[in-house]
Design an enzyme around this catalytic site. Sequence first.
Site, mmCIF file in Angstrom:
data_model
loop_
_atom_site.group_PDB
_atom_site.id
_atom_site.type_symbol
_atom_site.label_atom_id
_atom_site.label_comp_id
_atom_site.label_asym_id
_atom_site.label_seq_id
_atom_site.Cartn_x
_atom_site.Cartn_y
_atom_site.Cartn_z
ATOM 1 C CE LYS A 177 56.833 37.600 54.128
ATOM 2 N NZ LYS A 177 57.213 36.365 53.432
ATOM 3 C CB SER B 274 59.362 41.529 53.199
ATOM 4 O OG SER B 274 59.145 42.906 52.958
ATOM 5 C CE1 TYR C 165 54.035 39.301 52.879
ATOM 6 C CE2 TYR C 165 55.353 41.295 53.073
ATOM 7 C CZ TYR C 165 55.119 40.063 52.492
ATOM 8 O OH TYR C 165 55.982 39.593 51.519
#
Length: 322
Positions: free
Chosen positions: A205, A175, A201
Amino acid sequence: MSWYRNTVWFVKGLREYTRGGYESASRRFNPADVEVDVAGRSFLVTGANSGIGKDTAKEIARRGGTVHLVCRNKERAEVAKEEIVTETGNQNIFLHIVDISNPKEIWKFAEKFQNEHKLNVLINNAGCMVNNRELTEDGLEKNFATNTLGTYIMTTALMPLLEKAADARVITVSSGGMLVQKLNVSDLQSGNGPFDGTMVYAQNKRQQVVLTEQWAKTYRNIHFSVMHPGWADTPAVRSSMPDFYERMKNSLRTEAQGADTVLWLAVSPEATKLPSGLFFQDRQPVPTHLPLAYTHSPPEDEEKLMEMLEEFSQKFKSVSPG
């Protein structure tokens, strides 16, 4: 500097990551790049029962590939498999039920898979964004267990199979959110300080980008890549980021647009003409750091990440049944 990184990333996102950004970038795409017959080649896609994973699996099936769907939810996975078979006419679609947040399950699956199948391309697509700190049955923070450790174990466990394959590739769906994070190896399970699921998150990533770069250095006969699908309208975005979804829903990419670069990296001969280990967006390599963002990490931190993940990995392998 986090305010600066977040602001630059969001402005960049509004320009490049939305549907308009895809439509602009796609003008330079060569359609022939993905008009490829991949019959006889074997692909494994994690998180394949919805969103980008399902769309990728469907497009590979449409091109004749043998596709292994690795999913957590059996009911939804069976519906996805039926849809792919019906729409593509490809019967070589296989279903495996594995929870990517459970390292013991991954080891058990990989051992069985190696004895029964071949593999040319691994697509690490499964992921999660849990907004409150939640532990798995193994005591692992859920985001880390799925996004980082699960990706690490799935890839390393299947590495012997990939090393025997022709034109082997590993693609990891990351991402652009990772651009706001510097690798942090001191708190892999986010146990210190306030818990922010979005930033956890993003850190995961960033870790996936480092994993890809490190694997590319070690395994020279496999082509590794990591990519950003843009901001796409997927079930995961709708459930994990409802405020973002409401604000951006009219500008989000379709699932097919989000999956386009995954497919290109998986099937196109053009993709492997580029060096292994790069970060891609809209079929081209892009920088892994924003200008002036101070997110570069020293080599010893990147090596430490690999060492720590290997330790975690072996711990769960040793208690794996079978």
